[in-house]
Structures are given as C-alpha cells and as structure tokens.
Scaffold this motif. Structure first.
Motif, short mmCIF file in Angstrom:
data_model
loop_
_atom_site.label_atom_id
_atom_site.label_comp_id
_atom_site.label_asym_id
_atom_site.label_seq_id
_atom_site.Cartn_x
_atom_site.Cartn_y
_atom_site.Cartn_z
N GLN A 1 -6.22 9.00 3.46
CA GLN A 1 -5.43 9.34 2.47
C GLN A 1 -5.48 8.45 1.30
O GLN A 1 -5.51 7.23 1.46
N PHE B 1 2.60 -6.02 3.15
CA PHE B 1 2.29 -7.13 3.80
C PHE B 1 2.76 -8.52 3.04
O PHE B 1 2.41 -8.35 1.78
N TYR C 1 -0.52 5.07 11.41
CA TYR C 1 -0.55 5.36 12.63
C TYR C 1 -0.98 6.72 13.14
O TYR C 1 -1.58 6.89 14.25
N SER D 1 -7.87 3.75 0.08
CA SER D 1 -7.73 4.83 0.83
C SER D 1 -7.89 4.34 2.51
O SER D 1 -8.15 3.32 2.59
N GLY D 2 -6.78 4.89 3.23
CA GLY D 2 -6.81 4.41 4.51
C GLY D 2 -6.19 5.24 5.40
O GLY D 2 -5.84 6.58 5.15
N LYS E 1 3.15 0.57 3.29
CA LYS E 1 3.22 -0.71 4.16
C LYS E 1 3.45 -1.87 3.33
O LYS E 1 2.60 -1.81 2.22
N ILE F 1 0.84 -1.31 -0.06
CA ILE F 1 -0.11 0.03 0.12
C ILE F 1 0.89 1.31 -0.05
O ILE F 1 1.79 1.53 1.04
N ARG G 1 9.58 9.84 4.74
CA ARG G 1 8.71 10.60 5.36
C ARG G 1 7.72 9.68 5.77
O ARG G 1 7.37 8.66 5.17
N ILE G 2 6.77 10.00 6.79
CA ILE G 2 5.66 9.48 7.26
C ILE G 2 4.67 9.21 6.10
O ILE G 2 4.38 10.10 5.45
N GLY G 3 4.10 8.18 6.15
CA GLY G 3 3.05 7.79 5.09
C GLY G 3 3.53 6.96 3.96
O GLY G 3 2.89 7.16 2.95
N ASP G 4 4.90 6.64 3.74
CA ASP G 4 5.49 5.90 2.65
C ASP G 4 4.59 4.75 2.45
O ASP G 4 4.74 4.23 1.06
N1 LIG Z 1 -1.79 -2.00 10.16
C1 LIG Z 1 -2.22 -1.83 8.88
N2 LIG Z 1 -3.05 -2.49 8.25
C2 LIG Z 1 -3.66 -2.51 7.33
N3 LIG Z 1 -3.37 -1.15 6.58
C3 LIG Z 1 -2.69 -0.52 7.00
C4 LIG Z 1 -2.04 -0.59 8.31
N4 LIG Z 1 -1.11 0.46 8.43
C5 LIG Z 1 -1.06 1.12 7.35
N5 LIG Z 1 -2.12 0.75 6.35
C6 LIG Z 1 -2.38 1.26 5.27
O1 LIG Z 1 -1.06 1.79 4.54
C7 LIG Z 1 -1.36 3.33 4.37
C8 LIG Z 1 -0.16 4.00 4.70
O2 LIG Z 1 0.47 3.64 5.93
P1 LIG Z 1 1.28 4.78 6.48
O3 LIG Z 1 2.78 4.44 5.67
O4 LIG Z 1 0.81 5.99 7.11
O5 LIG Z 1 1.93 3.92 7.88
P2 LIG Z 1 2.41 4.13 9.34
O6 LIG Z 1 2.37 2.92 10.20
O7 LIG Z 1 1.49 5.21 9.93
O8 LIG Z 1 4.05 4.40 9.16
P3 LIG Z 1 4.37 6.09 9.04
O9 LIG Z 1 4.75 6.30 10.53
O10 LIG Z 1 5.70 6.11 8.29
O11 LIG Z 1 3.26 7.02 8.45
C9 LIG Z 1 -2.37 3.70 4.95
O12 LIG Z 1 -3.12 4.72 4.50
C10 LIG Z 1 -3.32 2.49 5.20
O13 LIG Z 1 -3.96 2.36 4.16
#
Ligand SMILES: Nc1ncnc2c1ncn2[C@@H]1O[C@H](COP(=O)(O)OP(=O)(O)OP(=O)(O)O)[C@@H](O)[C@H]1O
Ligand SMILES: [Mg+2]
Length: 112
Positions: A56, A92, A38, A34-35, A90, A7, A85-88
C-alpha cells in the motif's frame, strides 16, 4: 531525544504536517514508502496458489524530538491520521543518540 517514525496514509499527510507545524514541531522528513501491515495478503484469484502481497502507498514521517515533546507529537498524529479503519498506520518511537546541526556544529537538543 527520540526519533519518531510515523507511517501513515498519503491522504492524511497535509493534515498531519499542518498540525505539527501549528504545534510548534519543526523539522520533519517526509518520504514516500510502501508496505503492508497485518492484512498483507490479497487473494487475487480463486486458486489459492495465486495470491500476491499487496503493497500500500504510505508516507513515512521522521521527527527527531526532545523527550518532552514526544507524547504531544504522538497524540497529534493519532488525532489527525486516525480514521478508525484498518491501515491507519503505525508510529514507532526510537531512542536517539545524538543530533548535529551541520551549519554550526551544535549537538544534541540544541541541534534539533
Ligand atoms: N511491524 C511493522 N514494521 C514495520 N512497518 C510496519 C509494521 N506494521 C505496519 N507497518 C507499516 O505501516 C503501514 C500501515 O500499517 P497498518 O496500519 O496496516 O498496520 P496494521 O498492524 O495492519 O493495523 P490495522 O489492523 O489497523 O491495519 C504498513 O503499510 C507498513 O508500511
Ligand atoms: Mg493493516
């Protein structure tokens, strides 16, 4: 076999797709998503009761891969989608039971 779900930001989609193709990884499903991660809450107002979850825009990539290709694919997504940066995003990695090519009936890795 594994199912790799990544994602990521839509801004990085073209770069990631290009890198996957160049690495010989064929067969990717792309969906709009979208999701939130943290940092889910955006405070929209000084009133603490008035906040909204901020979704987002993301893209979701799904790739079914032989075990031997998983690390390569993960590294490639890291190399192309990471800004630091934050939001890069994830990644699985899920166990994948089977795959079937509908045209031929092939099963397992030969169906990928
Ligand atoms: N535990 C999760 N389960 C399912 N989807 C997730 C999970 N964590 C993140 N996502 C999805 O991945 C997207 C990007 O997450 P994001 O990169 O912000 O993760 P984060 O854990 O907040 O890390 P960071 O601190 O780098 O932002 C989210 O918008 C969501 O759609
Ligand atoms: Mg986040």
């Amino acid at each position: 076999m594994k199912l790799l779900v990544a994602i990521i930001s839509p801004k990085k989609l073209e770069q990631v797709k290009e890198a996957l193709w160049e690495a010989g990884i064929r067969g990717v499903t792309v969906s709009e998503a979208s999701g939130y991660g943290y940092q889910k809450v955006q405070v929209d107002s000084v009133k603490s009761s008035d906040y909204r979850v901020q979704y987002q825009p993301r893209v979701r990539l799904e790739m079914a891969l032989p075990d031997a290709e998983v690390e390569k694919a993960v590294d490639l997504v890291l190399d192309t989608a990471r800004t630091g940066r934050i939001g890069d995003g994830k990644i699985f990695v899920l166990p994948l039971e089977d795959a079937v090519r509908v045209r031929t009936g092939e099963r397992g890795e030969s169906a990928l």
